[in-house]
Design a protein around this motif. Structure first.
Motif, short mmCIF file in Angstrom:
data_model
loop_
_atom_site.label_atom_id
_atom_site.label_comp_id
_atom_site.label_asym_id
_atom_site.label_seq_id
_atom_site.Cartn_x
_atom_site.Cartn_y
_atom_site.Cartn_z
N GLN D 65 0.87 -1.16 0.00
CA GLN D 65 0.00 0.00 0.00
C GLN D 65 0.91 1.22 0.00
O GLN D 65 2.00 1.19 0.60
CB GLN D 65 -0.95 0.01 1.19
N ILE D 66 0.51 2.27 -0.70
CA ILE D 66 1.31 3.49 -0.70
C ILE D 66 0.55 4.54 0.07
O ILE D 66 -0.59 4.89 -0.28
CB ILE D 66 1.64 3.93 -2.13
N VAL D 67 1.15 4.99 1.16
CA VAL D 67 0.43 5.86 2.09
C VAL D 67 1.32 6.97 2.63
O VAL D 67 2.55 6.85 2.64
CB VAL D 67 -0.10 5.04 3.30
N ALA D 68 0.66 8.05 3.06
CA ALA D 68 1.36 9.10 3.78
C ALA D 68 1.55 8.64 5.22
O ALA D 68 0.57 8.30 5.88
CB ALA D 68 0.54 10.39 3.75
N VAL D 69 2.80 8.59 5.67
CA VAL D 69 3.08 8.24 7.05
C VAL D 69 3.54 9.51 7.75
O VAL D 69 4.42 10.22 7.26
CB VAL D 69 4.18 7.16 7.13
N THR D 70 2.89 9.79 8.87
CA THR D 70 3.16 11.05 9.55
C THR D 70 3.55 10.78 10.99
O THR D 70 3.30 9.70 11.52
CB THR D 70 1.90 11.93 9.56
N ASP D 71 4.16 11.76 11.60
CA ASP D 71 4.43 11.71 13.03
C ASP D 71 3.12 12.09 13.73
O ASP D 71 2.65 13.22 13.60
CB ASP D 71 5.52 12.72 13.38
#
Lengths: 163, 163, 163, 163, 163, 163, 163, 163
Positions: D65-71
């Motif tokens: 899956q291609i996702v935005a990973v955030t803090d």
């Protein structure tokens, strides 16, 4: 898959004397379980018939079993684990219930942080989870399981001799 | 007392194919380690010579050992215990060091609360204390030992079949 | 293998305002990281150029990374584990040291029974043992490791939205 | 808030071959999830159409899956914690029940002192207490929770490559 | 920030008799520390001068302190925690060393799983980590810390009366 | 015996601004709770009436209480203990139930090995056992108690200042 | 204060036969240690001289000691505790070192979570802390102590009969 | 087998003054329980009748018992163990229930990780398992048992003197 269960209860029920000759026979077979009666007889200094009879009685009385011991890994069992259990209820009854699970090859009632130690031999993680979840933890009275996955077997021997 | 050590390192060093016939042979010998070549041959449908050769190669390659397995108690070893260890330092080196103790019949590196699980076979409490105190705990890097004394063995089998 | 490290230290060093529009962009990309700028622009009601610029600044400031997340198992990493560590010495320095191990994909300093939680992604048991033994436990100050082997991943999501 | 759940069950249900080209594509996207098909095509030496098709199939089959990973912290989630659970009952069913809680972004069934590891992403202490108290601990079968509050995230990466 | 330390050592060094009148005075001040001498005198049935003298002697001898007690949270201290410590070395000396840390408002030597219980009052997670890492754990002899983060204070009273 | 309970619930319900002047007042009263309004006024540079009004509002809103704090030991309470609890059920409800026990002067919901920390002030061992046995452990949902008996109080301060 | 130490080492060094008559004598004296030789002789059916000689030999060989057993509390020892210890080094040597502390009335080497169990008899908390801190924990090799304070003694008997 | 139970309840119910003379008598009998009244009288400087009367009152009031203390091992009790228990329910009632088991020679309610400490004196492993399984763990409210098997008794004394 039939299993050979050695229980503490049966330990005393035997009429074989464990004399020095029997101990000597056992020590030889601990190292080579298929040693021929002829070789055994010569080494010990008895007739082959006498040795054969002694071996047979040791087997019949459950004092000794002669078995092929294998590395589970090479036979397709990639997941082995020891499980420490806390249980509520009759320790002996629960231990016997657990002993009926084919993937369990070892059950001992012990003193300490755990009530029981149980060894599992499984093919993979999903198999291990199945056994833990649907068999071991499903037994009434099992309240806590601590699973120790095996990373590497460093020693396994059965040649502890006699005293 | 010589011991037969099966280590993880040696597992892969073999040229025997574990085909279905070999697996069948192993399963029979797991139940009766002294089954004659004649009986084995007839059951499996091979010549006695072929069976004998296969058994020999399985033994030579360390894929299987055939041994007398006994209840330590009946042979004068009244005290058995599993010891969970916390160690500092190289797990493999410490495991190998522990494996050299004759009273240790089992060493496994594992994941979980303990780094190593070690089984001891002793004659009595003083013997057990000697092994714990002068041998196991004296090994450099062993920092904590939790000893689980065995109260009753409920199952011990080697007939886990093949996959 | 280069790794993208997000450290607590760097958190505050940014000049991007997290206004409602930026939050909306992030929420869309949390669900589909390759959503085209055109679609994003239309959904949010901005020009494509404005959206592209905002996304770029979020990435440049490290507030967001857009990455392919995979199930390690399907890529040949059959062994995953969380390790709880007790350490002696500077928590931040030891955490940074551990973060340098390529097989470690996650390091957090926490409160409770463990000082650090570390996730490992390995190919098999021997690989896991290598990492534990020669890398993780070899770091000065690491005094105790509790390894939790993964049996089954039940949920993993990155779409936690914004507040 | 919709969540993308990757479960162990679905792992095997795929018809995509993970050949070397696919692995190469994944490795590039692990580092930059928005790399254009043109750049990908040039780097790998395929046509843009072929690359686009391969990426699409990897996504459709859930292998990636291609996702935005955030803090979480920068998005207003000031409280993160790992929770170790002891449970009674079906591990898989309880894990699935927990996975339905939106504030839970991670659930794994594991071996060791805990049966399950669960990660929580919350806005503050009262929110965390709400989730623990009214959602997690309220699930039937959850008997013990050990909460590890995060003090500082030292590493989080998804670029573990392929094997 | 100056701190008022009440140590066990000083407990016995006093020449004030804790008669019933003194106990009555203390019980009133436990509920309202600023109750006027006039009110106290009337309630107890002594002259205002006598009450004033008794209060002063109770304060001078350290049997009582009258202080403003506040909820740390409303004063900007968002992170409170109890820390259980295992230590090596002189318990009293280490406790006194810890008592010198300004963020520590409570130190007790106790019996049980921990040697010491220490309460911390901090502004945020990074502050708490600083205190834990650079002050508490840096004290020679501190070998293990278990941190219990406070989620919610449900009761805090000083009005335990007298016996 | 009436008790002054400060609960987390009430924390936010206040209309007093904690400006720098109020913080200064609090800091002075943290060190001397009976400092006269005249002295406070002079030190801070306000009129005595203004200071009196501010102190009164801080007290009325529960942001501060001014109380006599004593060493329980000198007042006849020879047994103090912290109790760590594991509970099943609603943490807040159980905490409130425990807060009703007069001998309990402190209850906090926390993260970690225990769900709750509770401090007890008792006269002797039998009294402590009574509270543990008939009150604390008798509350529905309390499943485990770990009691830490106090051997020596090394620090207790309320002067943590303001931020 | 002289102490009578019964060590495991001395157990075997005796030439007294524990025949049924001796066992009968012991059982009577377990219930009443000052039973007169005349009464003993009549009950058992031996001459008074024979009984006297047997009792003397049992005492001389350390198989039995006849002592006044008191409740420590009534003699001014208000604090009793069991201490579980983890130690590094020679268990027997450390146990013997601990046995030299006069306030220690009981030392046993055991299997399980602790290496040693030690009972302390003290006058008050400060005395207990002194013994723990300056004597027990000061012994080289003692690495962890868990102290179990006694709240109430429910049974203490020495009349366990013979087998 | 009748047992002499000394319970905390009975401690206060006595009218004997523990003056210095009584303490001196006790100290002598702690070392030699069969010391003759004549010797005691001469040592202490009282008449034999007075000493005899004092000893009798100390015994009658339960302040002292004079008993034969033996090493269980030499009397055929090869298995001794301390058991730490976690219980649910009334601690005193459960302790009294456990005190009724003849093989239990010691029960104490304590503070710490365990609620109760119980000592067992058994003949062998099967006997110990019987007591644990059918008696101790069968008592309603006993939820967890940790068994510490004795490996070696290093000190046991009753001569703790008086204060």
């Amino acid at each position: 898959m039939p299993t050979t269960i050695v229980t503490g209860k049966n330990r005393a029920v035997t009429d074989v004397t464990l004399d020095d000759t029997n101990k000597l026979i056992i020590e030889h077979l601990q190292r080579d379980g298929r040693m021929s009666y002829a070789t055994l007889a010569k080494t010990i200094g008895l007739s082959e018939a006498a040795v054969r009879q002694r071996v047979q009685r040791l087997l019949d009385n459950g004092l000794m079993q002669i078995v092929a011991v294998t590395d589970p890994l090479t036979l397709g069992f990639a997941r082995q684990a020891m499980v420490g259990l806390r249980v509520n209820g009759d320790l002996r009854a629960i231990a016997d219930k657990i002993a009926e699970i084919p993937e369990v090859d070892y059950v001992v009632i012990c003193a300490g942080r755990y009530d029981l130690l149980v060894e599992l031999v499984c093919t993979d993680d999903e198999h291990l989870l199945d056994i833990l979840n649907e068999k071991l933890r499903a037994i009434h009275g099992v309240s806590e399981t601590d699973t120790f996955m095996y990373l590497r077997l460093a020693k396994q021997t059965y040649a502890w001799g006699t005293r």
